[in-house]
Design an enzyme around this catalytic site. Structure first.
Site, PDB file in Angstrom:
ATOM      1  N   ASP A 453      60.071 -27.767 -61.133  1.00 17.22           N
ATOM      2  CA  ASP A 453      59.448 -26.818 -60.136  1.00 17.22           C
ATOM      3  C   ASP A 453      60.288 -25.410 -60.176  1.00 17.22           C
ATOM      4  OD1 ASP A 453      57.888 -26.955 -57.949  1.00 17.22           O
ATOM      5  OD2 ASP A 453      59.406 -27.482 -56.459  1.00 17.22           O
ATOM      6  N   ASP A 752      58.952 -30.714 -54.751  1.00 15.36           N
ATOM      7  CA  ASP A 752      59.358 -30.785 -53.435  1.00 15.36           C
ATOM      8  C   ASP A 752      58.226 -30.998 -52.183  1.00 15.36           C
ATOM      9  OD1 ASP A 752      58.256 -28.353 -53.716  1.00 15.36           O
ATOM     10  OD2 ASP A 752      60.032 -27.221 -53.040  1.00 15.36           O
ATOM     11  N   ASP A 756      53.280 -31.988 -54.991  1.00 12.56           N
ATOM     12  CA  ASP A 756      53.921 -32.582 -56.306  1.00 12.56           C
ATOM     13  C   ASP A 756      53.844 -33.953 -56.437  1.00 12.56           C
ATOM     14  OD1 ASP A 756      54.920 -30.115 -57.090  1.00 12.56           O
ATOM     15  OD2 ASP A 756      56.516 -30.297 -55.572  1.00 12.56           O
TER      16      ASP A 756
HETATM   17  N1  ATP Z   1      53.022 -20.066 -46.094  1.00  8.25           N
HETATM   18  C1  ATP Z   1      52.429 -19.432 -47.011  1.00  8.25           C
HETATM   19  N2  ATP Z   1      51.350 -18.894 -46.542  1.00  8.25           N
HETATM   20  C2  ATP Z   1      50.553 -18.309 -47.351  1.00  8.25           C
HETATM   21  N3  ATP Z   1      50.745 -18.261 -48.941  1.00  8.25           N
HETATM   22  C3  ATP Z   1      51.955 -18.876 -49.202  1.00  8.25           C
HETATM   23  C4  ATP Z   1      52.482 -19.383 -48.208  1.00  8.25           C
HETATM   24  N4  ATP Z   1      53.519 -20.130 -49.158  1.00  8.25           N
HETATM   25  C5  ATP Z   1      53.445 -19.700 -50.415  1.00  8.25           C
HETATM   26  N5  ATP Z   1      52.191 -18.968 -50.666  1.00  8.25           N
HETATM   27  C6  ATP Z   1      51.641 -18.498 -51.718  1.00  8.25           C
HETATM   28  O1  ATP Z   1      51.415 -19.677 -52.315  1.00  8.25           O
HETATM   29  C7  ATP Z   1      51.926 -19.638 -53.741  1.00  8.25           C
HETATM   30  C8  ATP Z   1      52.534 -21.160 -54.376  1.00  8.25           C
HETATM   31  O2  ATP Z   1      52.168 -22.136 -53.557  1.00  8.25           O
HETATM   32  P1  ATP Z   1      52.558 -23.548 -54.043  1.00  8.25           P
HETATM   33  O3  ATP Z   1      52.919 -24.305 -52.833  1.00  8.25           O
HETATM   34  O4  ATP Z   1      51.622 -23.928 -54.987  1.00  8.25           O
HETATM   35  O5  ATP Z   1      54.061 -23.235 -54.941  1.00  8.25           O
HETATM   36  P2  ATP Z   1      55.274 -23.651 -54.440  1.00  8.25           P
HETATM   37  O6  ATP Z   1      55.610 -25.227 -54.420  1.00  8.25           O
HETATM   38  O7  ATP Z   1      55.706 -22.817 -53.309  1.00  8.25           O
HETATM   39  O8  ATP Z   1      56.024 -23.085 -55.641  1.00  8.25           O
HETATM   40  P3  ATP Z   1      56.896 -24.112 -56.677  1.00  8.25           P
HETATM   41  O9  ATP Z   1      55.714 -24.894 -57.376  1.00  8.25           O
HETATM   42  O10 ATP Z   1      57.409 -23.167 -57.787  1.00  8.25           O
HETATM   43  O11 ATP Z   1      57.803 -24.975 -56.192  1.00  8.25           O
HETATM   44  C9  ATP Z   1      52.825 -18.576 -53.873  1.00  8.25           C
HETATM   45  O12 ATP Z   1      52.993 -17.700 -54.923  1.00  8.25           O
HETATM   46  C10 ATP Z   1      52.530 -17.667 -52.298  1.00  8.25           C
HETATM   47  O13 ATP Z   1      51.915 -16.488 -52.859  1.00  8.25           O
HETATM   48 CA    CA Z   2      57.169 -26.570 -54.859  1.00  8.93          CA
END
Ligand code: ATP
Ligand code: CA
Length: 955
Positions: A453, A752, A756
C-alpha cells in the site's frame, strides 16, 4: 515417498480445507503424547460447535426478521401497552429497563417491544443516556452491576501443574515408569536396599527430569501465547461519554454508551442505530450469511461482531458480553485454536514415518535380544529355570525396545516448529509486528514479492494541505493567517461549507480543553485547512441541515453530501479524487469568485494544476458543489454532474524515513516490491521513485487500464509492473491472485482499509496496519504491523527466514541422532546380543534433543546475512539434498566411532577386570553425547556459513 507426503501431509498456510486438516490427523497414530502433539493445532470439534452456533444464529435471525416485518405492519398506528415491570434492583440503580428485556429486543429484532419502550430514544432515556452526551463516568460501577461487562468468558489460564500432568501422559514414559517399578521391586528383593534400587531410581530420576523440563518449556510457551492473545484482542472504538468524543477499549463499553461506527469497523456490542447514513452491515461473521443488510431507523438492530461494510452511524449500546450471541460464539471459538502450519504438518509426517521405521526396528531388536537369551539358555539346558537376573535381563531388553521407539519417534520435530515459531512471534512482537496466525511466520520467510500500500505504509500518513488552487490561482499553504485573505468572501464561505459539512471527520474539544481533529488523515488535513481559513466547525454545521450523506469509499473515491440551505433549496457538495470529481464539473469559480462555464483553456489549466501537484508527490483532491433546486428527496442518489469546481488541494504525505533502505534490503533479498495505491498515477509514481520502488525499466499502470488487460497481456505485463495507481479493491485482488497462481510467487500484501480486505485474504501473508488499519483489514490479515512502518515488514521477513533455517537446522540435528541411535542399538543387538546404550541413557539423550537441543537450535536470532540470499519461494524443498547428505554423513561417522569403541574399545583403552563392560558402555555413551554436541555445533556453523546457505535453502 515425496508423493505420499504431498498427498497426506500437506496443508495450506491459510484457508485449508477441512479434509486436509482431518487427513493428517488420522495418519498420525504413532504418537507418544497426544495432548502435547496436538496442542497447537486446530480444535476441529470446537470449530464445528462454533459453526453450529452460526447456523442457528442465521436461522434465528431469519425468523426474527420475518416476524419483525409482519409485526411492523400490524402495529402501525396501534397504541401498545405492556406488562413489562422494571425489576427492583434495576430501578434502585436508577434505570428503567433490565438487561434481559434489552437483549430480547435487539437479538429478537422485536419492533413491537421497541415501540412499547418508545423507540430508540425511549430506550436511551431508560438507560439514562443521550446521543450528545452519552453516559457519565461517575455511575459506571452501577451500570456494570446491572448490565455486566463487555467481556467473554475464557477458559482459565493453565497453571504449571497442568503441563506437568500433560507431560506425564506420555506412553513411553508410562512404560518406562512401569519398568522402573519392576526394576525397583526385583532389585530390592534380589540385592536389597539400597544397592538393588540403583537402576530403578536412575530411571525414575530421568523420567522426573524429562517431565519437569518438558512442563517448564510448555508452560513458558503458553504464557507467551497468552500475552500475544491479549494483544490480538485489543480493539479501540470511538465513544461519546461525558459529552466528549473519545477512544475507548471495547471491553470498557457499557449499555448506554454512544459508539461512532464507520466503514471497516466491527460492531462491538449489540445495540440500536441512532443516526447515520448509508449504513450497510455484513453479518457473515455471526451468521455465515454473506448478503449485507441495510440498517437504518426502521431496521435499527445492530448485532455484535458484524462489520460495517459501508456508511457510518452512531449506535446506542444495549447488550454486552456474554449476553450477546457473539459473546457465546467467541467463547467457543477461542478454544478452537489456530490452524496448524504447513511445516508442523510436514514434520508430523516425517515423525510418523520415522516412528514406524523405529517401531519395526524396535520389534526386531527385541526379538533378536530375546532370541539370544533363549539360545544361551537352550544351550545351557535351563530354559525352564528362570533366575531373577534373567527376568531382569528380559525386562531390560523390553526397555531397550521401548526406548528405541522413544528415540525413533522424533516427536521433537513438530514441537520444535511450534517452539521456534513461538519464539519468533515473541521477538517480532518486540519489533512491532503482531502475528495473528502462526503459519505467517513460516510463510513470510519464503516470500518472493510484496505488494505494498502507499498511504501510511510507505508514507507517514500525516497529511497536510500544502498547495491549493482556488479561483484559478495557485497558493502555497504555510500556516500563516493571511493565506485566506485574498480569497473572495463568497468563495471562502463556499469552501468552509464544503470542508465542514462534506466530511467524515469531526472537530471536538477534548478533556484538556484543546481542539482536536478526528477522522482519517485526508479528512483531518482538509479540516485543518478549514480552521486555518478561520472557520468554526460547530457554527458551520449549525447553518444548514445535512439531508443526505454518501460516505467515502475506495471504489467511488469520492464523498458527497446534500445540504438544505437556510435560504431554501438544496445544495450538493462533492469531494474526491481530483480527476474523477473534476470530470463531473462543467463550471468553475473565476478570480472574482463568479461562476463561469469551464471552457477548454480553464479545464486544461485545472488538469495541469493536478498534474503539477501530483508530480510533487502530493495527493490531490477536488472540491465541488452544485445547487440542485428544491426537489431533492433523501431516497435518491446524489446527482453526479453539473458541478462547480471550488478548489483543488494538494496534500503532502511525506515518505517515511528508512523506507528507501528497507526497499533496498528487499531487493538484495530477492524480494520484489510493488506499490498498489488508490492515489493518482503521477503521485504514485513520484512517491515510488522516491522510495526506490519504481526503476527506469519498471512499469506503472492505472487500475482501469489494468482491468481491461487479457490474460496473455497480463502475463507480459506483471513481471515488469512496479506501480499500480487508482486501483479498486478488486484490482489489488486480481494482481495478487495472478501473482500467486500464474507466477507461483509467494505474495505478501499490506493494507489498511476495508478495500484491502479481499487482497489480504487472498495473499499468502496479509499484513495489516495497526494504527491506520480498520478492524476489517486486521481481521483479514495474518500479521499486524503495529507501527505501520514498511521497515517492520522487512523485519518480519527476516524473522520468517530465520524460523525456516532454524527448523531446518533442528531437523538435520534430530534426524542424525535418530539414525545413529537406531542403527547403533539395532546392529549391536543383532551382532553382539546386547545394546550398548541402555534405556536410561537413550532417554537422557532424547530429552536433551527434544527440549534443550530444540531450544538451542530453534531459537537462534536472525542474522543480516539472511537477507542477502534468494527467497525459497513456493517450490523450495524443506529437507534439501544437502541436508540429507549431511544427515547420512554425520550418522555414518558417528556410527563408525561408536562401533569402533564397542568392538575394539576394550583393547584400545586396555580395559579388563569385572567392571570393564560398565566402563566401556559409559565411554560409548559419553562419546555418543559428545558426537551430538559436535553435530549440534556443526549444524549451527554449517547454516551460518555465509556461502553455504544458498545451497541449503535452494536445493
Ligand atoms: N475522505 C475522502 N474523501 C474524498 N476523497 C478521498 C478521501 N480520502 C481519499 N480520497 C481520494 O481517494 C483516493 C484514494 O482512495 P483509496 O482509499 O482507494 O486509497 P488509499 O487507501 O487512501 O491509498 P493507498 O491505497 O495508497 O493506501 C485519494 O487519492 C483521494 O483523492
Ligand atoms: Ca490504503
Amino acid at each position: 515417498m515425496e508423493n505420499y507426503f504431498t498427498e497426506n501431509f500437506e496443508v495450506q498456510a491459510k484457508n485449508s480445507s477441512e479434509d486436509a486438516l482431518q487427513r493428517w490427523r488420522k495418519l498420525c497414530w504413532l504418537v507418544k503424547n497426544r495432548k502435547r502433539r496436538f496442542r497447537f493445532t486446530a480444535n476441529l470439534s470446537k470449530r464445528f460447535e462454533a459453526e453450529a452456533i452460526r447456523r442457528s444464529n442465521q436461522e434465528k435471525l431469519r425468523v426474527a426478521v420475518l416476524v419483525s416485518k409482519a409485526a411492523l405492519q400490524f402495529i402501525q398506528g396501534l397504541s401498545l401497552s405492556s406488562d413489562y415491570i422494571v425489576p427492583q434492583e434495576v430501578k434502585q440503580a436508577g434505570f428503567q429497563i433490565c438487561a434481559e428485556e434489552l437483549g430480547s429486543i435487539v437479538e429478537g429484532h422485536d419492533v413491537k417491544k421497541l415501540k412499547i419502550h418508545d423507540g430508540v430514544e425511549g430506550i436511551a432515556e431508560k438507560l439514562c443516556t443521550t446521543i450528545t452526551k452519552g453516559i457519565s463516568t461517575s455511575e459506571i460501577d452501577r451500570r456494570k452491576q446491572v448490565y455486566g461487562v463487555n467481556k467473554f468468558t475464557e477458559t482459565p489460564p493453565k497453571g504449571f501443574w497442568f503441563f506437568v500432568w500433560e507431560a506425564v501422559q506420555d506412553t513411553t514414559l508410562m512404560i518406562l515408569g512401569f519398568c522402573a517399578f519392576v526394576s525397583l521391586l526385583v532389585g530390592i528383593v534380589m540385592e536389597g536396599w539400597p544397592k538393588g534400587a540403583h537402576d530403578g531410581l536412575g530411571i525414575v530420576a530421568s523420567i522426573l527430569l524429562v517431565v519437569f523440563v518438558t512442563a517448564t518449556s510448555d508452560y513458558r510457551q503458553s504464557l507467551q501465547f497468552r500475552d500475544l492473545d491479549k494483544e490480538k484482542k485489543k480493539i479501540v472504538v470511538q465513544v461519546t461519554r461525558n459529552g466528549l468524543r473519545q477512544k475507548l477499549s471495547i471491553y470498557d463499553l457499557l449499555p448506554g454508551d454512544i459508539v461512532h461506527l464507520s466503514i471497516g469497523d466491527q460492531v462491538p456490542a449489540d445495540g440500536l442505530f441512532m443516526s447515520g447514513y448509508s449504513l450497510l452491515i455484513n453479518e457473515s461473521s455471526l451468521t455465515g450469511e454473506s448478503e449485507p443488510v441495510n440498517v437504518n431507523a426502521s431496521n435499527p438492530f445492530l448485532l455484535s461482531g458484524t462489520k460495517v461494510q459501508n456508511g457510518s452511524c452512531k449506535m446506542l449500546v444495549t447488550t454486552v458480553g456474554m449476553r450477546t450471541q457473539w459473546g457465546k460464539l467467541m467463547a467457543t471459538l477461542s478454544e478452537g485454536g489456530d490452524d496448524e502450519t504447513p511445516l508442523q504438518v510436514k514434520l508430523n509426517g516425517v515423525a510418523t514415518v520415522i516412528g514406524k521405521i523405529g517401531l519395526f526396528f524396535a520389534v526386531v531388536t527385541f526379538a533378536v535380544l530375546v532370541q539370544g537369551l533363549f539360545t544361551r539358555k537352550l544351550e545351557e539346558g535351563t530354559q525352564w529355570i528362570w533366575s531373577g537376573d534373567e527376568a531382569m535381563e528380559m525386562l531390560e531388553f523390553f526397555a531397550i525396545a521401548v526406548t528405541i521407539v522413544v528415540v525413533a519417534v522424533p516427536e521433537g520435530l513438530p514441537l520444535a516448529v511450534t517452539l521456534s515459531l513461538a519464539f519468533a512471534m515473541k521477538k517480532m512482537m518486540n519489533d512491532k509486528a503482531l502475528v495473528r496466525h502462526l503459519a505467517a511466520c513460516e510463510t513470510m520467510g519464503s516470500a518472493t514479492t510484496i505488494c505494498s500500500d502507499k498511504t501510511g505504509t510507505l508514507t507517514t500518513n500525516h497529511m497536510t494541505v500544502v498547495k491549493t488552487c482556488i479561483c484559478g490561482e495557485i497558493k502555497e499553504v504555510n500556516g500563516s493567517e493571511k493565506f485566506g485573505s485574498s480569497i473572495p468572501e463568497s468563495v471562502r464561505k463556499l469552501l468552509l461549507e464544503s470542508i465542514f459539512n462534506n466530511t467524515g471527520g469531526d472537530v471536538v474539544v477534548n478533556e484538556a480543553k484543546k481542539v482536536e481533529i478526528l477522522g482519517t488523515p485526508t479528512e483531518t488535513a482538509l479540516l485543518e485547512l478549514g480552521l486555518l481559513l478561520g472557520g468554526d466547525f460547530q457554527e458551520e454545521r449549525g447553518k444548514s441541515k445535512i439531508v443526505k450523506v454518501e460516505p467515502f469509499n475506495s471504489t467511488k473515491k469520492r464523498m458527497g453530501v446534500v445540504l438544505e440551505l437556510p435560504e431554501g433549496g438544496f445544495r450538493a457538495h462533492c469531494k474526491g479524487a481530483s480527476e474523477i470529481a473534476l470530470a463531473a464539473c462543467d463550471k468553475f469559480l473565476n478570480s472574482n469568485g463568479d461562476v463561469v462555464p469551464l471552457d477548454e483553456a480553464s479545464t486544461k489549466l485545472l488538469q495541469d494544476t493536478i498534474e503539477n501537484f501530483a508530480s510533487e508527490a502530493l495527493r490531490t483532491l477536488c472540491l465541488a458543489y452544485s445547487d440542485i433546486g428544491s426537489g431533492f428527496s433523501e431516497s435518491v442518489d446524489i446527482p453526479f454532474q453539473g458541478y462547480t469546481c471550488i478548489a483543488i488541494v494538494g496534500i503532502k504525505d511525506p515518505v517515511r524515513p528508512g523506507v528507501k533502505e528497507s526497499v533496498a534490503v528487499c531487493r538484495s533479498a530477492g524480494i520484489v516490491v510493488r506499490m498498489v495505491t488508490g492515489d493518482n498515477l503521477t503521485t504514485a509514481k513520484a512517491i515510488a521513485r522516491e522510495c526506490g520502488i519504481l526503476t527506469d525499466d519498471g512499469l506503472a499502470i492505472e487500475g482501469p487500464e489494468f482491468r481491461e488487460k487479457s490474460d496473455e497481456e497480463l502475463q507480459q505485463l506483471i513481471p515488469k509492473l512496479q506501480v499500480m495507481a487508482r486501483s479498486s479493491p478488486m484490482d489489488k485482488h486480481t494482481l495478487v491472485k495472478t501473482l500467486r497462481t500464474t507466477f507461483q510467487e509467494v505474495v505478501a500484501v499490506t493494507g489498511d482499509g476495508t478495500n484491502d480486505a479481499p487482497a489480504l485474504h487472498e495473499a499468502d501473508i496479509g499484513l495489516a496496519m495497526g494504527i491506520a488499519g480498520t478492524e476489517v483489514a486486521k481481521e483479514s490479515a495474518d500479521v499486524i504491523i503495529l507501527d505501520d512502518n514498511f521497515s517492520t515488514i522487512v523485519t518480519v521477513g527476516k524473522w520468517g527466514r530465520s524460523v525456516y533455517v532454524n527448523i531446518q537446522k533442528f531437523v538435520q540435528f534430530q534426524l542424525t541422532v535418530n539414525v545413529v541411535a537406531l542403527v547403533v542399538n539395532f546392529t549391536s543387538a543383532c551382532l553382539t546380543g546386547n545394546a550398548p546404550l541402555t534405556a536410561v541413557q537413550l532417554l537422557w539423550v532424547n530429552m536433551i534433543m527434544d527440549t534443550l537441543g530444540a531450544l538451542a537450535l530453534a531459537t537462534e536470532p536472525p542474522t543480516d546475512d539472511l537477507m542477502k540470499r534468494a527467497p525459497v519461494g513456493r517450490k523450495g524443498n524443506f529437507i534439501s539434498n544437502v541436508m540429507w547428505r549431511n544427515i547420512m554423513g554425520q550418522s555414518l561417522y558417528q556410527f563408525v566411532v561408536i562401533w569402533y569403541l564397542q568392538t575394539q574399545g576394550k583393547e584400545a583403552f586396555r580395559l579388563d577386570g569385572p567392571d570393564s563392560d560398565l566402563i566401556l558402555n559409559t565411554l560409548i555413551f559419553n562419546s555418543f553425547v559428545f558426537c551430538q554436541v559436535i553435530c549440534d555445533y556443526k549444524t549451527l556453523n554449517f547454516f551460518n556459513r555465509k556461502t553455504g546457505n544458498h545451497e541449503v535453502v535452494k536445493d
